[in-house]
Design a protein around this motif. Structure first.
Motif, PDB file in Angstrom:
ATOM      1  N   ASP B  46       2.702   4.043  11.773  1.00 58.31           N
ATOM      2  CA  ASP B  46       3.954   3.449  12.272  1.00 58.31           C
ATOM      3  C   ASP B  46       3.951   1.952  12.027  1.00 58.31           C
ATOM      4  O   ASP B  46       3.940   1.146  12.955  1.00 58.31           O
ATOM      5  N   ALA B  47       3.928   1.558  10.777  1.00 60.35           N
ATOM      6  CA  ALA B  47       3.862   0.153  10.392  1.00 60.35           C
ATOM      7  C   ALA B  47       4.612   0.040   9.070  1.00 60.35           C
ATOM      8  O   ALA B  47       4.990   1.060   8.479  1.00 60.35           O
ATOM      9  N   PRO B  48       4.875  -1.169   8.595  1.00 61.35           N
ATOM     10  CA  PRO B  48       5.548  -1.289   7.296  1.00 61.35           C
ATOM     11  C   PRO B  48       4.822  -0.550   6.173  1.00 61.35           C
ATOM     12  O   PRO B  48       5.446  -0.095   5.221  1.00 61.35           O
ATOM     13  N   GLY B  49       3.524  -0.417   6.289  1.00 59.81           N
ATOM     14  CA  GLY B  49       2.745   0.418   5.382  1.00 59.81           C
ATOM     15  C   GLY B  49       1.800   1.249   6.214  1.00 59.81           C
ATOM     16  O   GLY B  49       1.891   1.277   7.437  1.00 59.81           O
ATOM     17  N   THR B  50       0.877   1.944   5.535  1.00 55.50           N
ATOM     18  CA  THR B  50      -0.124   2.723   6.252  1.00 55.50           C
ATOM     19  C   THR B  50      -1.433   1.938   6.276  1.00 55.50           C
ATOM     20  O   THR B  50      -1.846   1.388   5.257  1.00 55.50           O
ATOM     21  N   VAL B  51      -2.051   1.881   7.451  1.00 57.07           N
ATOM     22  CA  VAL B  51      -3.280   1.106   7.615  1.00 57.07           C
ATOM     23  C   VAL B  51      -4.381   2.042   8.097  1.00 57.07           C
ATOM     24  O   VAL B  51      -4.200   2.760   9.078  1.00 57.07           O
ATOM     25  N   GLN B  63      -5.144  -0.326   2.945  1.00 58.87           N
ATOM     26  CA  GLN B  63      -3.710  -0.478   3.199  1.00 58.87           C
ATOM     27  C   GLN B  63      -2.966   0.208   2.070  1.00 58.87           C
ATOM     28  O   GLN B  63      -3.348   0.073   0.897  1.00 58.87           O
ATOM     29  N   VAL B  65       0.985   0.672   0.646  1.00 58.54           N
ATOM     30  CA  VAL B  65       2.400   0.282   0.718  1.00 58.54           C
ATOM     31  C   VAL B  65       3.143   1.042  -0.367  1.00 58.54           C
ATOM     32  O   VAL B  65       2.702   1.073  -1.520  1.00 58.54           O
ATOM     33  N   GLN B  66       4.246   1.676   0.007  1.00 59.97           N
ATOM     34  CA  GLN B  66       4.997   2.480  -0.952  1.00 59.97           C
ATOM     35  C   GLN B  66       6.443   2.021  -1.005  1.00 59.97           C
ATOM     36  O   GLN B  66       7.124   1.960   0.014  1.00 59.97           O
ATOM     37  N   SER B  67       6.903   1.686  -2.191  1.00 52.77           N
ATOM     38  CA  SER B  67       8.316   1.381  -2.421  1.00 52.77           C
ATOM     39  C   SER B  67       8.916   2.596  -3.120  1.00 52.77           C
ATOM     40  O   SER B  67       8.189   3.543  -3.452  1.00 52.77           O
ATOM     41  N   PRO B  68      10.216   2.595  -3.364  1.00 54.07           N
ATOM     42  CA  PRO B  68      10.773   3.752  -4.074  1.00 54.07           C
ATOM     43  C   PRO B  68      10.138   3.980  -5.450  1.00 54.07           C
ATOM     44  O   PRO B  68      10.155   5.100  -5.957  1.00 54.07           O
ATOM     45  N   ASP B  70       6.917   2.266  -6.548  1.00 56.05           N
ATOM     46  CA  ASP B  70       5.522   1.862  -6.726  1.00 56.05           C
ATOM     47  C   ASP B  70       4.681   2.161  -5.481  1.00 56.05           C
ATOM     48  O   ASP B  70       5.199   2.268  -4.374  1.00 56.05           O
ATOM     49  N   TRP B  72       1.089   0.643  -3.692  1.00 52.35           N
ATOM     50  CA  TRP B  72       0.015  -0.349  -3.687  1.00 52.35           C
ATOM     51  C   TRP B  72      -1.117   0.193  -2.805  1.00 52.35           C
ATOM     52  O   TRP B  72      -0.862   0.602  -1.662  1.00 52.35           O
ATOM     53  N   SER B  74      -4.619  -1.159  -1.257  1.00 53.40           N
ATOM     54  CA  SER B  74      -5.514  -2.295  -1.065  1.00 53.40           C
ATOM     55  C   SER B  74      -6.804  -1.791  -0.441  1.00 53.40           C
ATOM     56  O   SER B  74      -6.794  -1.123   0.594  1.00 53.40           O
TER      57      SER B  74
END
Lengths: 200, 88
Positions: B46-51, B63, B65-68, B70, B72, B74
């Motif tokens: 429940d965050a802007p990305g998954t941690v 970390q 992070v998923q955009s439509p 791409d 990322w 980390s």
């Protein structure tokens, strides 16, 4: 329909002008967390500003409460697409916290008690644009929303408004933060939909 | 004289390890040295990305992070990911 007066429609139109592209309005205040919620007592709380020269200014809870308090009302926009209008806060303007700080920095990094960081240009935290807030809607800020104090920078996506704020450090160069290093946009303007890093 | 070659040479070695399920890999926390399967990390979605955090010291290990378009990943909070080479 008779219930929809021209005035009401006008109000809705104005509201929709306040919602950036790709966002929806919510009445709730969703809780987003990248880790466990820290428990920070006001006896243990301090706030620190560190200039690029190393000059430090530290306030404890009592000293912070004695600073001039402001009550900003702000529309907030989360990168996960919810927006919330007219949220009300109480806290201290960053202008007040920087009043005694000698700096020519171009960038700032906001730090928190749980190790989170987020970055922004220095020009974005001055001139009445940013606060450290301790109350939300007239009540002490709940821990799940960042209490005892969070950063408030409403003109950028809300991940910049870091919960459990502990410090601001000032820098000559940009230092991307927790999400900005991991794929999110370095600046994060909701009106330009700067959600993710662009380019390849 | 050039003492290095470009990253294309990694393809041969890494195709073996990035096809299997990454949650079965062993991960070593760069903070406390805890070693365990990726599936055992504590995940906050429940965050802007998954941690994903270390179960022992709570340091951020991964970390996502998923955009439509791409994704990322980390891995700066890990000192290694250890994979079994398929078929070995």
């Amino acid at each position: 329909m008779s219930g929809l007066t021209p005035g009401f429609r006008g109000h809705r139109r104005i509201e929709s002008d306040r919602v950036p592209p790709g966002q929806y309005l919510t009445e709730d205040f969703p809780v987003l967390s990248a880790g466990p919620t820290p428990s920070i007592g006001t006896d243990d709380w301090t706030f620190t500003v560190v200039a690029e020269t190393g000059e430090r200014h530290v306030w404890d809870w009592r000293q912070f409460a004695a600073l001039p308090q402001e009550t900003p009302t702000a529309d907030i926009h989360c990168v996960t697409r919810w927006s919330k209008l007219d949220t009300t806060w109480k806290g201290v303007s960053i202008d007040t916290l920087l009043a005694e700080v000698d700096t020519t920095a171009d960038f700032a990094v906001v730090h928190t008690f749980d190790g989170y960081t987020t970055n922004m240009p220095f020009a974005d935290i001055t001139d009445g644009q940013a606060w450290v807030v301790t109350e939300y809607e007239g009540e002490p800020l709940a821990a799940e929303h960042g209490g005892p104090a969070r950063f408030l920078l409403p003109h950028l996506y809300f991940w910049k408004s870091a919960k459990w704020v502990s410090a601001i450090t000032l820098h000559d160069e940009d230092n991307p933060g927790f999400w900005e290093r991991a794929g999110y946009h370095d600046y994060g303007d909701p009106w330009l939909e700067q959600r993710y890093q662009s380019g390849w | 004289m050039n003492d290095h070659i470009d990253g294309n040479m990694l393809a041969g070695a890494l195709w073996q390890v990035f096809r299997p399920d990454i949650t079965a890999a062993q991960a070593r926390c760069a903070g406390c040295g805890m070693v365990g399967p990726v599936a055992g990390l504590t995940v906050y979605a429940d965050a802007p990305g998954t941690v994903a955090r270390c179960v022992r010291c709570e340091q951020v290990n991964l970390q996502l992070v998923q955009s439509p378009t791409d994704l990322w990943l980390s891995t700066t909070g890990l000192s290694f990911l250890r994979f079994r080479i398929p078929g070995q």
